[in-house]
Scaffold this active site. Structure first.
Site, short mmCIF file in Angstrom:
data_model
loop_
_atom_site.label_atom_id
_atom_site.label_comp_id
_atom_site.label_asym_id
_atom_site.label_seq_id
_atom_site.Cartn_x
_atom_site.Cartn_y
_atom_site.Cartn_z
N ARG A 12 -3.85 31.06 -47.04
CA ARG A 12 -2.57 31.31 -47.71
C ARG A 12 -2.78 31.31 -49.23
O ARG A 12 -3.74 30.75 -49.74
CB ARG A 12 -1.56 30.20 -47.37
CG ARG A 12 -1.15 30.20 -45.91
CD ARG A 12 0.14 29.42 -45.69
NE ARG A 12 0.05 28.05 -46.13
CZ ARG A 12 0.96 27.46 -46.90
NH1 ARG A 12 2.02 28.13 -47.33
NH2 ARG A 12 0.83 26.19 -47.25
N GLY A 13 -1.85 31.93 -49.93
CA GLY A 13 -1.80 31.85 -51.39
C GLY A 13 -3.07 32.35 -52.06
O GLY A 13 -3.68 33.35 -51.64
N GLY A 84 -5.32 22.64 -52.09
CA GLY A 84 -4.66 21.76 -53.05
C GLY A 84 -3.18 21.61 -52.73
O GLY A 84 -2.57 22.50 -52.13
N THR A 86 0.76 19.74 -54.22
CA THR A 86 1.51 19.05 -55.28
C THR A 86 2.47 18.05 -54.65
O THR A 86 2.96 18.27 -53.52
CB THR A 86 2.35 20.04 -56.11
OG1 THR A 86 3.19 20.80 -55.22
CG2 THR A 86 1.49 20.98 -56.93
N ASP A 88 5.12 16.60 -56.98
CA ASP A 88 5.59 16.41 -58.35
C ASP A 88 6.71 15.38 -58.43
O ASP A 88 7.66 15.39 -57.62
CB ASP A 88 6.13 17.74 -58.90
CG ASP A 88 5.04 18.80 -59.09
OD1 ASP A 88 3.86 18.48 -58.84
OD2 ASP A 88 5.38 19.92 -59.48
N TYR A 147 -1.32 15.29 -60.03
CA TYR A 147 -1.97 16.62 -59.92
C TYR A 147 -2.87 16.89 -61.13
O TYR A 147 -4.01 17.34 -60.98
CB TYR A 147 -0.86 17.67 -59.81
CG TYR A 147 -1.31 19.09 -59.56
CD1 TYR A 147 -1.53 19.55 -58.26
CD2 TYR A 147 -1.47 19.98 -60.61
CE1 TYR A 147 -1.91 20.85 -58.03
CE2 TYR A 147 -1.84 21.30 -60.39
CZ TYR A 147 -2.06 21.73 -59.09
OH TYR A 147 -2.44 23.04 -58.86
N GLY A 178 -3.63 29.66 -64.21
CA GLY A 178 -2.32 29.27 -64.73
C GLY A 178 -1.31 29.36 -63.59
O GLY A 178 -1.64 29.10 -62.43
N ILE A 180 0.57 31.07 -60.89
CA ILE A 180 0.33 32.25 -60.05
C ILE A 180 1.48 32.37 -59.06
O ILE A 180 2.01 31.35 -58.59
CB ILE A 180 -1.02 32.09 -59.29
CG1 ILE A 180 -2.17 31.72 -60.27
CG2 ILE A 180 -1.35 33.36 -58.52
CD1 ILE A 180 -2.46 32.71 -61.37
N1 CAA Z 1 9.20 18.19 -70.60
C1 CAA Z 1 10.06 17.23 -70.98
N2 CAA Z 1 11.09 16.82 -70.22
C2 CAA Z 1 11.26 17.41 -69.05
C3 CAA Z 1 10.41 18.42 -68.58
C4 CAA Z 1 9.35 18.81 -69.41
N3 CAA Z 1 8.51 19.77 -69.06
N4 CAA Z 1 10.83 18.82 -67.37
C5 CAA Z 1 11.91 18.07 -67.07
N5 CAA Z 1 12.17 17.23 -68.09
C6 CAA Z 1 13.25 16.26 -68.18
C7 CAA Z 1 14.55 16.84 -67.72
O1 CAA Z 1 15.21 17.49 -68.76
C8 CAA Z 1 15.28 15.58 -67.27
O2 CAA Z 1 15.76 14.90 -68.41
P1 CAA Z 1 17.18 14.16 -68.40
O3 CAA Z 1 17.07 13.08 -67.38
O4 CAA Z 1 17.32 13.64 -69.82
O5 CAA Z 1 18.17 15.22 -68.05
C9 CAA Z 1 14.16 14.77 -66.67
O6 CAA Z 1 12.96 15.21 -67.31
C10 CAA Z 1 13.94 15.06 -65.19
O7 CAA Z 1 14.76 14.24 -64.52
P2 CAA Z 1 15.21 14.59 -63.06
O8 CAA Z 1 15.88 13.39 -62.51
O9 CAA Z 1 15.90 15.92 -62.99
O10 CAA Z 1 13.80 14.77 -62.35
P3 CAA Z 1 13.53 14.98 -60.85
O11 CAA Z 1 13.12 13.69 -60.24
O12 CAA Z 1 14.64 15.72 -60.17
O13 CAA Z 1 12.25 15.89 -60.91
C11 CAA Z 1 10.97 17.84 -61.42
C12 CAA Z 1 12.36 17.24 -61.25
C13 CAA Z 1 10.08 17.44 -60.26
C14 CAA Z 1 10.36 17.33 -62.70
C15 CAA Z 1 11.22 19.36 -61.45
O14 CAA Z 1 11.87 19.67 -62.66
C16 CAA Z 1 9.95 20.18 -61.37
O15 CAA Z 1 9.50 20.48 -60.29
N6 CAA Z 1 9.41 20.57 -62.52
C17 CAA Z 1 8.24 21.46 -62.55
C18 CAA Z 1 6.97 20.71 -62.61
C19 CAA Z 1 5.86 21.72 -62.61
O16 CAA Z 1 5.72 22.55 -63.49
N7 CAA Z 1 5.04 21.69 -61.57
C20 CAA Z 1 4.02 22.67 -61.42
C21 CAA Z 1 4.04 23.16 -60.00
S1 CAA Z 1 3.05 24.61 -59.76
C22 CAA Z 1 1.49 24.06 -59.79
O17 CAA Z 1 1.20 22.91 -59.90
C23 CAA Z 1 0.43 25.11 -59.69
C24 CAA Z 1 -0.46 25.07 -60.85
O18 CAA Z 1 -1.59 24.61 -60.75
C25 CAA Z 1 -0.04 25.70 -62.12
#
Ligand code: CAA
Length: 240
Positions: A12-13, A84, A86, A88, A147, A178, A180
């Site tokens: 997959r992926g 791999g 996640t 998160d 991660y 990055g 994908i």
């Molecule tokens: N920088 C700073 N602050 C951030 C932020 C960031 N990048 N992202 C979220 N925040 C803040 C939000 O604004 C929020 O702040 P407030 O409480 O003041 O409103 C807080 O952090 C998050 O609180 P939540 O209670 O909403 O958090 P949650 O428990 O619901 O979690 C999350 C949400 C898991 C962080 C979700 O936003 C998420 O999935 N974010 C993406 C993370 C990400 O980029 N993962 C990559 C996945 S893809 C991958 O990993 C493949 C690869 O190799 C590239």
């Protein structure tokens, strides 16, 4: 020259694109998967690539699975550590279980697979080991302490092992994708994903095939002078 390649998470992926690209490059490919039987069956039907089910987090399962692959296809010369996951969560909400699952799969899984194939590669004096890290292992990412640690660990692991493999013609390299367009990235909330894309200079997510092409090159006989390196393929999001 066609060799036997093993791709973890290869049905997959990004892993599926790598499996297909290695096959198209003339290699005989085995793809492992952890759980999704239906996707694996469909992948084999569509590509003719054999799939094998085991958890890379389980050392003994890796040993047994590799024995089976080698009995079916012959000695494995190319290993792609792609599997791999996640889990998160902001660190204050991250559970020990979320930490452990990610480290066990993304980092210990790389040890488990590589350690089981290493003696054969040393004996045959040939090997290509390519591990899929991530831009988030290079730069860190909010909500990914687990991660990012695992993916940074993959880079350190590869740099150390490159020095040990060199005298036996075993290269050990990393591809750091990055963001994908895969299920993993599509699982990120849409609003967050849009913010991420805004930070990618090329203005889009990458395609799995763009990662696969890097792997095919590092897996080739021609890439023998490249070891301990990391190819970043992230649309300009981060330079390291
Ligand atoms: N920088 C700073 N602050 C951030 C932020 C960031 N990048 N992202 C979220 N925040 C803040 C939000 O604004 C929020 O702040 P407030 O409480 O003041 O409103 C807080 O952090 C998050 O609180 P939540 O209670 O909403 O958090 P949650 O428990 O619901 O979690 C999350 C949400 C898991 C962080 C979700 O936003 C998420 O999935 N974010 C993406 C993370 C990400 O980029 N993962 C990559 C996945 S893809 C991958 O990993 C493949 C690869 O190799 C590239």
């Amino acid at each position: 020259m066609g060799r036997v390649a093993l791709v973890t998470g290869g049905s997959r992926g990004i892993g599926a694109a790598i499996s297909v690209a290695l096959k198209e490059a003339g290699h005989t490919v085995a793809a492992t998967y952890g759980g999704n039987d239906e996707a694996a069956r469909k992948f084999t039907d569509e590509t003719g690539i054999k799939t094998y089910k085991w958890s890379v987090a389980d050392y003994d399962a890796c040993a047994e699975g590799i024995r089976q692959v080698e009995a079916d296809l012959g000695p494995v010369d190319i290993l792609v550590n792609n599997a791999g996951i996640t889990r998160d969560a902001p660190f204050h909400k991250m559970t020990p279980q979320q930490w452990k699952e990610v480290i066990d799969t993304n980092l210990t899984g790389v040890f488990n697979m590589t350690h089981n194939l290493w003696p054969g590669m040393r004996e045959r004096k040939y090997g290509r080991i390519i591990t899929i890290s991530s831009v988030n292992g290079q730069k860190g990412q909010f909500a990914q302490a687990n991660y990012s640690a695992s993916k940074a660990g993959d880079i350190g692991f590869s740099r150390a092992l490159a020095q040990e493999g060199a005298r036996n013609n075993i290269t050990v390299n990393v591809v750091a994708p990055g963001y994908i367009a895969t299920d993993m990235v599509m699982a990120v909330p849409e609003k967050v994903r849009e913010q991420i894309i805004a930070q990618i200079p090329v203005g889009r997510l990458g395609q799995p095939e763009e990662i696969a092409r890097c792997v095919v090159f590092l897996a080739s006989d021609d890439a023998g002078f490249i070891t301990g390196s990391t190819i970043s393929a992230n649309g300009g999001q981060f330079f390291s």
